[in-house]
Design a protein around this motif. Sequence first.
Motif, short mmCIF file in Angstrom:
data_model
loop_
_atom_site.label_atom_id
_atom_site.label_comp_id
_atom_site.label_asym_id
_atom_site.label_seq_id
_atom_site.Cartn_x
_atom_site.Cartn_y
_atom_site.Cartn_z
N ASP A 55 0.84 -1.20 0.00
CA ASP A 55 0.00 0.00 0.00
C ASP A 55 0.88 1.24 0.00
O ASP A 55 1.58 1.53 0.97
CB ASP A 55 -0.90 0.00 1.23
CG ASP A 55 -1.96 1.10 1.18
OD1 ASP A 55 -1.87 1.97 0.29
OD2 ASP A 55 -2.86 1.09 2.04
N PRO A 83 -1.91 7.22 -2.18
CA PRO A 83 -2.43 7.75 -3.45
C PRO A 83 -1.78 7.13 -4.68
O PRO A 83 -2.41 7.01 -5.73
CB PRO A 83 -2.12 9.25 -3.36
CG PRO A 83 -2.07 9.53 -1.90
CD PRO A 83 -1.49 8.31 -1.27
N SER A 139 -7.33 2.66 -10.08
CA SER A 139 -8.16 3.26 -11.12
C SER A 139 -7.84 2.68 -12.49
O SER A 139 -8.74 2.41 -13.30
CB SER A 139 -7.95 4.78 -11.12
OG SER A 139 -8.70 5.39 -12.15
N ASP A 181 -3.62 4.05 -5.26
CA ASP A 181 -4.98 4.41 -5.66
C ASP A 181 -5.04 4.65 -7.18
O ASP A 181 -6.02 4.30 -7.84
CB ASP A 181 -5.44 5.67 -4.93
CG ASP A 181 -5.67 5.43 -3.45
OD1 ASP A 181 -5.77 4.25 -3.05
OD2 ASP A 181 -5.72 6.42 -2.69
#
Length: 663
Positions: free
Chosen positions: A164, A167, A174, A170
């Motif tokens: 992890d 952002p 997407s 993230d």
Amino acid sequence: MIPSRTTTFEEEVAQGQRFSFGKNWRSFLKNLTVPQIKLAQHSLCAHLGVTRLDGQTFLDVGSGSGLFSLAARRMGATVRSFDFDPDSVGCTQELRRRYFPEDPAWTVEQGSVLDRDFLAGLGTFDVVYSWGVLHHTGAMWEAFENVKSLVKPNGRLIIAIYNDQGPATDRWASIKRTYNRLPRPLAGLFAASVVARSEGKDIARHLRQGTLSEWVNHWRGYAEHSRRGMSRLHDWIDWIGGWPYERATVEQVADVFARDGFMLADLCDRSSEYGCNEFVFRRVAEPGTFVRFASPGGNSMARRFGERITGAFLREAEGWSGEIRDVPPTPPPATLFLLRDDKIVGPADVRGTRVILPFPETTPEELSKSVLYLLSAEQRPVEPPFTHVRSKLWSVTVAELTDLSDNQEQPRRSGVYLFEDQRQLTFPHASHDAIATYGGGRFSHWGTSIYFSSLDGADPNQNGRSYSLLIAARPLRPEVALAHRHGTVLTGPYRETEHGWTAQTMNLPVLPPGAELLLIQDDLLIGPVVPDASGAIVIAPPGVPIATVENAAFAVVAAMQRDLDGPFAHQRGQMWAVSLPDYEAIADRAGMPPQSPLFVFENDAQLPFPHALHDDIDRLGAGRFSHWEGTLYLSSLAGPDPATNGRRYRIVIPVVAEEPQGG
């Protein structure tokens, strides 16, 4: 969206809820080579630390291509493989047909790690292997819980889980979601654009450096050095398409398994980059038993260098207290700090095996959910101005810590961590490009500087927040430690008497005039000791917990010692000098290799850098020193002037034993 438990694999793929890994694997198997199989087998050997698995049972959870099931079978294991993807099941069956046809020791079937009824019929295994699978289930945390029951006592669990990066990951979520929702062939064009952007940057870098051939050779020979035997193209499609997509930090994964009897035996840490963190757990206790261990990696300083505080939590006048197994040693200038969820609470109050937790309004349930650690470290404020490098990247010089910094050979060496308002910045050892691009508390201790971004991306000169460093206490390097080079290690058994804890010594040297037997604990000079008639010496005062004694490193050294009373003459920068004409004959000098046997102690802590260049003593300080001809040149550990900083200095010169005497 988590795929429904009642939908089929095909329905989830058609709805864009799941990537068909199996189709990618079928393409991969068309060109599978023997060297790739051997590479996968070598990878499995490295994780397990063995070359054979004869008599062992092996469960491949989410077998994919079946490559690692094949590797385990070739190593002699009895193998059971399953996957939710029918194409992956077909791939595994194909490898079984090619290399172990009709083999009763290798079972292949379709199943889901989220189907507890299915798992209940499998039994337990010596090795449970689930590489890059559990984060693609759509219910990763449930999958973690489900695989625990499949591991035998003392068995091993090998998993790889996406790291992890906040952002940054993230953004990849997407991309993966978009790829799976696009109709074919638009999905293929989209994937090609993602690959082109990334590889284009790599090609441009190689062109600037004149090393384009390296990029070409990397693509051509990728399968030869991939730890999993994958081709570069198949790895790209696997990465872009992999959906569902969940991720976790090293600490989150370690905690899930630690609370149910699993010890982290090995870790390939990618906390500061993309990709998967690779874990090898061993079941060492029953479910529900919390296993404490220091994390060899991850983002948390406390977990990497500290000692965990656990319950039962007891009510105290100051709040609560928790239990500590081993109190970390605190060589000066380090002190003990209490950290809660990676935030500095303050100096620790330790009473035997209990640590005071100054949270009077907190409940035991809240404490059990917190991550509490005791950490031995030195804290230093970091004052502005901070230099703006680019975008979200700022820097501050800490030249005196250069010897502790990360470098090309050891990119995660540094034990120096940056805190903002007493909270640790999130991502240590980050690349400078990642710090500049993503910010979010990424930082790096590299060379002479700390490179960092604030947690919110704001200018650290103007955001009103305070910054400080915690520098993890570490033992001296063996090659410079007096105890290691000239001492006799005391290993117990230790015995508590009315005078304190004692240890037995053997073969003590006959001491020449002026020499003493000095006790050293964790590189701290405790002082002279005199053995009794049986050879026992006192190493610790009475009342000290046995765990504290057993966790310390004790040694005795035959040596002469002398206080340094000065005067100390300031040379330049951080370098001071004191005349030692009586020891000129044993000093370092021009044209000869370093020979001085002299060790220097400041408040009983050994100065860590002997034979230092005088320019380094001047510029970097931090305990560097040089015994040169008739003079000792030194820098202090704390405070600039050794004559006025309130610290005591002494020199210690070990002596050679004349002959042993029994003891």
